[in-house]
Design an enzyme around this catalytic site. Structure first.
Site, short mmCIF file in Angstrom:
data_model
loop_
_atom_site.label_atom_id
_atom_site.label_comp_id
_atom_site.label_asym_id
_atom_site.label_seq_id
_atom_site.Cartn_x
_atom_site.Cartn_y
_atom_site.Cartn_z
N GLU A 95 72.33 0.24 -29.87
CA GLU A 95 73.66 0.75 -29.53
C GLU A 95 74.68 0.39 -30.60
O GLU A 95 75.57 1.18 -30.93
CB GLU A 95 74.11 0.21 -28.18
CG GLU A 95 75.43 0.78 -27.69
CD GLU A 95 75.70 0.42 -26.24
OE1 GLU A 95 75.28 1.17 -25.35
OE2 GLU A 95 76.33 -0.65 -26.01
N ASP A 99 68.66 6.77 -21.25
CA ASP A 99 67.99 5.62 -20.66
C ASP A 99 67.40 6.02 -19.32
O ASP A 99 67.94 6.90 -18.62
CB ASP A 99 68.98 4.47 -20.44
CG ASP A 99 69.33 3.75 -21.73
OD1 ASP A 99 68.72 4.07 -22.77
OD2 ASP A 99 70.21 2.86 -21.69
N VAL A 100 66.31 5.36 -18.93
CA VAL A 100 65.63 5.72 -17.70
C VAL A 100 66.26 5.08 -16.46
O VAL A 100 66.11 5.59 -15.35
CB VAL A 100 64.13 5.35 -17.78
CG1 VAL A 100 63.93 3.82 -17.73
CG2 VAL A 100 63.33 6.04 -16.69
N ASP A 101 66.99 3.96 -16.63
CA ASP A 101 67.52 3.25 -15.46
C ASP A 101 68.86 3.83 -15.01
O ASP A 101 69.88 3.15 -14.94
CB ASP A 101 67.63 1.75 -15.73
CG ASP A 101 68.40 1.40 -16.97
OD1 ASP A 101 68.64 2.30 -17.81
OD2 ASP A 101 68.79 0.23 -17.11
N PHE A 120 62.51 6.78 -22.38
CA PHE A 120 61.49 5.75 -22.58
C PHE A 120 61.30 5.01 -21.26
O PHE A 120 62.27 4.52 -20.67
CB PHE A 120 61.92 4.78 -23.68
CG PHE A 120 61.70 5.31 -25.07
CD1 PHE A 120 60.72 4.79 -25.90
CD2 PHE A 120 62.48 6.36 -25.55
CE1 PHE A 120 60.52 5.30 -27.18
CE2 PHE A 120 62.29 6.87 -26.82
CZ PHE A 120 61.31 6.35 -27.64
N ALA A 121 60.05 4.95 -20.80
CA ALA A 121 59.72 4.24 -19.55
C ALA A 121 58.57 3.29 -19.84
O ALA A 121 57.39 3.65 -19.72
CB ALA A 121 59.35 5.24 -18.47
N VAL A 122 58.92 2.08 -20.26
CA VAL A 122 57.94 1.10 -20.71
C VAL A 122 57.95 -0.09 -19.76
O VAL A 122 59.01 -0.50 -19.27
CB VAL A 122 58.25 0.65 -22.15
CG1 VAL A 122 57.27 -0.41 -22.62
CG2 VAL A 122 58.21 1.86 -23.09
N HIS A 179 81.60 4.90 -23.32
CA HIS A 179 81.03 3.85 -22.47
C HIS A 179 81.94 3.61 -21.28
O HIS A 179 83.14 3.36 -21.41
CB HIS A 179 80.88 2.56 -23.29
CG HIS A 179 79.91 1.59 -22.70
ND1 HIS A 179 80.11 0.98 -21.49
CD2 HIS A 179 78.72 1.12 -23.17
CE1 HIS A 179 79.09 0.18 -21.22
NE2 HIS A 179 78.23 0.25 -22.23
#
Length: 340
Positions: A291, A199-201, A108-110, A221
């Site tokens: 999460e 995640d995109v980051d 997701f890149a919002v 994690h």
């Protein structure tokens, strides 16, 4: 004051000083100096009861859990924890090619996340993610025209799915599960055999190959894999559908990476989406959003494979001897810039 009372008072004073010292150390480990946090490496991860026996995996062939005695290489329910050195990458690649698999990768890149992170994520995925296999990237964004053009290798495709921009960044995170469920029930589910959701980051820094595949896959994690169960940040508010009592929970899993077969991910995303709807109806919100719900799901339905922190590492933690080959690296968190 008698001598006995003085002695009792002294012991009580020592007891409370130790309590305060312990709480202070835990506070520093969790929120404080990186140098102090390195002390957590002395917290034992436990030992694998199957470490002296050969384990077999459908995607990696023979596993060698004994090859990494310094870390935990299996779970109590018999699922492998994949660390560098316990599998043969060539065998994993051969197994995957024989199965003629297509792997989906969703991201997701919002908002500002698109400009800040997406290009590097996709470029490094082309270098390291499931190299040699068919891959379909699914980018979810509210601005399809702004998705960067990335040169793709043979057998690799890019799909763009339009989504609405949510009012809060927390809602983007939580709405992800519903949108993934819809996609898995549509074209993504028809195109791919297995899917990873990320995640995109973050960006790829090493081979992320078919050794990561399984019916359902969870990611340890990086900031919590050494911590004892009672200190893990599970949702504890009993009003939330994500809540776990203090005596429950196996590992704390990172929602930045999870995956599995299409059928398994449909179950996971359906559970999380429904639980988030229940929370909204009750006027509550889990502390770590989707999460928290993902961790509840994996407590109820154990993952078939767990990825070690090598597969998603934070450079802010620093170097550790047990982290041989990071596969994904977190980007520097710039929440003030990208969140709204």
């Amino acid at each position: 004051m008698s001598e006995k009372d003085t002695e009792n008072w002294a012991w009580k004073r020592i007891f409370w000083l130790l309590i305060l010292l312990t709480l202070g150390t835990l506070g520093l480990l969790l929120y404080g100096l990186p140098v102090v946090r390195q002390l957590e490496v002395f917290m034992p991860m436990g030992t694998c009861p199957l470490a002296r026996m050969p384990l077999s995996d459908n995607f990696t062939g023979l596993l060698r859990p004994w090859a990494r005695p310094e870390v935990l290489t299996c779970t109590s329910w018999g699922a492998p924890i994949i660390w560098d050195g316990i599998f043969d990458p060539a065998v994993a690649q051969q197994q995957a090619r024989q199965k003629n698999l297509t792997i989906g990768l969703t991201v997701f890149a919002v908002g500002r996340y698109l400009e800040k992170y997406l290009a590097r994520f996709l470029e490094t995925a082309e270098q390291h993610f499931m190299v040699g296999l068919r891959v379909v990237y699914y980018v979810f964004t509210e601005r399809p025209s702004a998705v960067p053009r990335v040169a793709l290798g043979q057998g690799r495709q890019l799909r763009v799915e339009r989504v609405d921009r949510e009012r809060r960044w927390q809602d983007v995170s939580m709405e992800r599960m519903r949108r993934l469920h819809v996609a898995l029930s549509g074209r993504l589910g028809r195109e791919a055999n297995f899917v990873f959701c990320m995640d995109v980051d973050q960006h790829f820094s090493g081979a992320f190959g078919p050794e990561a595949l399984a019916e359902s896959v969870a990611q340890l994690h990086a900031w919590h894999y050494h911590w004892p169960q009672r200190l893990l940040p599970f949702e504890r508010d009993a009003r939330s559908a994500a809540a776990l009592p203090f005596d429950q929970g196996d590992f704390y899993y990172h929602a930045a990476v999870f995956g599995g077969s299409v059928a398994a991910l449909r179950r996971l995303t359906a559970h999380c989406a429904q639980a988030i709807r229940q929370d909204r109806a009750r006027g509550v919100e889990a502390r770590w959003h989707d999460e928290s719900h993902l961790n509840k799901f994996f407590w109820l339905q154990k993952p078939a494979k767990v990825l070690s922190p090598e597969f998603c590492w934070s450079s802010e933690i620093g170097m550790r001897a047990e982290i041989h080959r990071p596969r994904l690296l977190w980007a520097t968190k710039e929440y003030a810039l990208v969140r709204y």
